[in-house]
Design an enzyme around this catalytic site. Structure first.
Site, PDB file in Angstrom:
ATOM      1  N   LYS A  42       0.851  -1.350  -0.140  1.00 57.50           N
ATOM      2  CA  LYS A  42       0.120   0.118   0.203  1.00 57.50           C
ATOM      3  C   LYS A  42       0.930   1.409   0.119  1.00 57.50           C
ATOM      4  CE  LYS A  42      -4.168  -1.947   1.938  1.00 57.50           C
ATOM      5  NZ  LYS A  42      -5.041  -2.041   2.980  1.00 57.50           N
TER       6      LYS A  42
ATOM      7  N   LYS B 219      -5.295 -10.412  -5.361  1.00 61.84           N
ATOM      8  CA  LYS B 219      -6.481 -10.601  -4.693  1.00 61.84           C
ATOM      9  C   LYS B 219      -7.595  -9.773  -5.121  1.00 61.84           C
ATOM     10  CE  LYS B 219      -6.764  -8.492  -0.634  1.00 61.84           C
ATOM     11  NZ  LYS B 219      -6.423  -7.597   0.588  1.00 61.84           N
TER      12      LYS B 219
ATOM     13  N   LYS C 148     -11.271  -4.511  -2.240  1.00 66.26           N
ATOM     14  CA  LYS C 148     -12.338  -3.799  -2.201  1.00 66.26           C
ATOM     15  C   LYS C 148     -12.023  -2.505  -2.995  1.00 66.26           C
ATOM     16  CE  LYS C 148     -13.858  -4.052   2.612  1.00 66.26           C
ATOM     17  NZ  LYS C 148     -12.367  -4.123   3.296  1.00 66.26           N
TER      18      LYS C 148
HETATM   19  P1  TYM Z   1     -10.317  -6.391   5.090  1.00 63.68           P
HETATM   20  O1  TYM Z   1     -11.670  -5.301   5.412  1.00 63.68           O
HETATM   21  O2  TYM Z   1      -9.467  -6.009   3.843  1.00 63.68           O
HETATM   22  O3  TYM Z   1     -11.154  -7.691   4.768  1.00 63.68           O
HETATM   23  C1  TYM Z   1     -12.117  -8.152   5.783  1.00 63.68           C
HETATM   24  C2  TYM Z   1     -11.850  -9.654   5.500  1.00 63.68           C
HETATM   25  O4  TYM Z   1     -12.285 -10.190   4.208  1.00 63.68           O
HETATM   26  C3  TYM Z   1     -11.132 -10.995   3.939  1.00 63.68           C
HETATM   27  N1  TYM Z   1     -10.816 -11.075   2.561  1.00 63.68           N
HETATM   28  C4  TYM Z   1     -10.732 -12.104   1.806  1.00 63.68           C
HETATM   29  N2  TYM Z   1     -10.683 -13.278   1.936  1.00 63.68           N
HETATM   30  C5  TYM Z   1     -10.690 -13.946   0.791  1.00 63.68           C
HETATM   31  N3  TYM Z   1     -10.338 -13.502  -0.469  1.00 63.68           N
HETATM   32  C6  TYM Z   1     -10.278 -12.257  -0.805  1.00 63.68           C
HETATM   33  N4  TYM Z   1      -9.900 -11.563  -1.878  1.00 63.68           N
HETATM   34  C7  TYM Z   1     -10.439 -11.398   0.574  1.00 63.68           C
HETATM   35  N5  TYM Z   1     -10.534  -9.906   0.514  1.00 63.68           N
HETATM   36  C8  TYM Z   1     -10.590  -9.642   2.024  1.00 63.68           C
HETATM   37  C9  TYM Z   1     -10.061 -10.644   4.848  1.00 63.68           C
HETATM   38  O5  TYM Z   1      -9.060 -11.399   4.951  1.00 63.68           O
HETATM   39  C10 TYM Z   1     -10.902 -10.139   6.169  1.00 63.68           C
HETATM   40  O6  TYM Z   1     -10.934 -11.432   6.915  1.00 63.68           O
HETATM   41  N6  TYM Z   1      -7.081  -5.539   8.462  1.00 63.68           N
HETATM   42  C11 TYM Z   1      -8.297  -6.143   8.315  1.00 63.68           C
HETATM   43  C12 TYM Z   1      -9.551  -5.634   9.039  1.00 63.68           C
HETATM   44  C13 TYM Z   1      -9.053  -5.671  10.697  1.00 63.68           C
HETATM   45  C14 TYM Z   1      -9.099  -6.820  11.415  1.00 63.68           C
HETATM   46  C15 TYM Z   1      -8.721  -6.605  12.846  1.00 63.68           C
HETATM   47  C16 TYM Z   1      -9.604  -8.164  11.171  1.00 63.68           C
HETATM   48  C17 TYM Z   1      -8.668  -4.604  11.587  1.00 63.68           C
HETATM   49  N7  TYM Z   1      -8.703  -5.051  12.763  1.00 63.68           N
HETATM   50  C18 TYM Z   1      -9.027  -7.393  13.832  1.00 63.68           C
HETATM   51  C19 TYM Z   1      -9.447  -9.271  12.080  1.00 63.68           C
HETATM   52  C20 TYM Z   1      -9.163  -8.918  13.494  1.00 63.68           C
HETATM   53  C21 TYM Z   1      -8.733  -6.038   6.918  1.00 63.68           C
HETATM   54  O7  TYM Z   1      -8.160  -5.197   6.341  1.00 63.68           O
HETATM   55  O8  TYM Z   1      -9.833  -6.620   6.446  1.00 63.68           O
END
Ligand code: TYM
Length: 332
Positions: free
Chosen positions: A112, A197, A200
């Site tokens: 990023k 991947k 969003k």
């Molecule tokens: P985020 O918002 O990017 O994604 C949320 C969840 O979706 C999963 N995910 C995917 N799984 C499979 N294939 C994909 N293409 C894909 N894109 C997203 C992510 O692995 C995630 O589980 N840092 C985290 C948010 C966060 C968090 C936390 C998660 C902040 N604090 C504490 C767990 C515990 C994030 O950016 O997720």
């Protein structure tokens, strides 16, 4: 009872990757087997350039979608991260335990920050310290398990390291958590660029299925998915990533095994058609329920208010203990 915590960032519309990698399991499994908390982690959305009104809108939409997907506020706690001060309070202590080097090694930071610099934007300090806040999210609740997609593994590993280090230095305060992943579709790939991947905030949405896409949009995107120049339908992520991704999606949507499903197809066209229909049917109830819930924002507000209250009650004693353990004087 086990404690589970996971979160989702309101930086864009929720995708099929979010659903299959995380949300669906929260709904179908995690909320039934543990004391689970699920958070819309809005503070994390401020680590990159953003429009304030959009973050606010997307936070509400994400919360509404979590409920639409089937999280039941009677069974689990759904809340917005910024409504619970303990996350920011504990994040600072995590910054005091983590090192600059381990933050800089995070793959997501490197990707990023590289993208921001390439487009002439400055890199926010909070992008570097992002994993400290994520560790705080998890550790504040005495979390045992963190159900996430594969891309979050490194962050959860760092959280474990920080918990262990903190406990060794200051005495036992934190439970050491572990990440869990779904068996299929732990990493859903972009349909137009199957080596990256499905995310969003990808600029070009052509390869991303959003949870709120209508049936025609889903069909169009899946039918235009990049496959490869071969003919044979095989599940081989290295040689044929686009085809493997479609098989993973079909398997995740229908409950089959991706390698076994491959044998049933003689052409990419037929695979795409079945995958498109399976995804349409998978998302239909979520989209319909979202429309109902979006018409009653008062209900969603009330769920989030109660969720934050509950979360605060759980996090407060843990974070207070951590503050005392590091030597901070209790408030007089
Ligand atoms: P985020 O918002 O990017 O994604 C949320 C969840 O979706 C999963 N995910 C995917 N799984 C499979 N294939 C994909 N293409 C894909 N894109 C997203 C992510 O692995 C995630 O589980 N840092 C985290 C948010 C966060 C968090 C936390 C998660 C902040 N604090 C504490 C767990 C515990 C994030 O950016 O997720």
């Amino acid at each position: 009872m086990k404690r589970i915590f996971s979160g989702i960032k309101p930086t864009g519309h929720l995708t099929l990757g979010n659903y299959l990698g995380a949300v669906r399991r929260w709904v179908e499994v995690d909320q039934h087997r543990a004391d689970a908390l699920f958070s819309v982690v809005d503070l994390h959305a401020l680590t990159v350039e953003h429009d304030p009104a959009r973050v606010r809108r997307l936070s509400r939409q994400a919360a509404t979608l979590l409920l639409a997907a089937g999280l039941d506020p009677e069974r689990c706690t759904v809340f917005v991260q910024s409504h619970v001060d303990e996350h920011a309070r504990l994040s600072y202590l995590m910054e005091c335990v983590a090192t600059d080097g381990e933050m800089r090694r995070m793959i997501q930071y490197r990707e990023k920050s590289g993208r921001a610099q390439a487009s002439g934007q400055s890199v926010r300090l909070s992008l570097l310290t992002y994993p400290a806040l994520m560790a705080a999210d998890i550790l504040a609740y005495g979390t045992d398990e963190v159900p996430v997609g594969e891309d979050q593994t490194q962050h959860v590993e760092l959280t474990r390291d920080l918990a262990v280090r903190f406990n060794q230095r200051y005495g036992h305060v934190f439970t050491v958590p572990k990440a869990t992943h779904p068996e299929v579709a732990a990493r859903v790939m972009d349909l137009r660029d199957p080596t990256s991947k499905m995310g969003k905030s990808h600029e070009n949405g052509a390869g991303i299925v959003y949870l709120l896409d209508d049936a025609d949009a889903v069909r169009r995107k899946v039918m235009r998915a990049v496959t490869d120049s071969g003919r044979e339908v095989v599940h081989d992520r290295a040689a044929s990533p686009g085809v493997a991704n479609l098989l993973d999606l079909l398997a995740a949507a229908t409950g089959g095994d991706p390698a076994a499903l491959a044998g049933g197809y003689a052409s990419y066209g037929a695979l795409k058609k079945d995958t498109a229909e399976a995804v349409v049917e998978l998302l239909r109830p979520v989209r319909e329920r979202h429309a109902e819930l979006a018409a009653d924002p008062g209900h969603v507000d009330e769920v989030l208010r109660l969720g934050a209250e509950r979360a605060r009650g759980m996090a407060r004693p843990v974070v207070d203990r951590a503050y005392r353990a590091v030597g901070l004087m209790p408030a007089l």
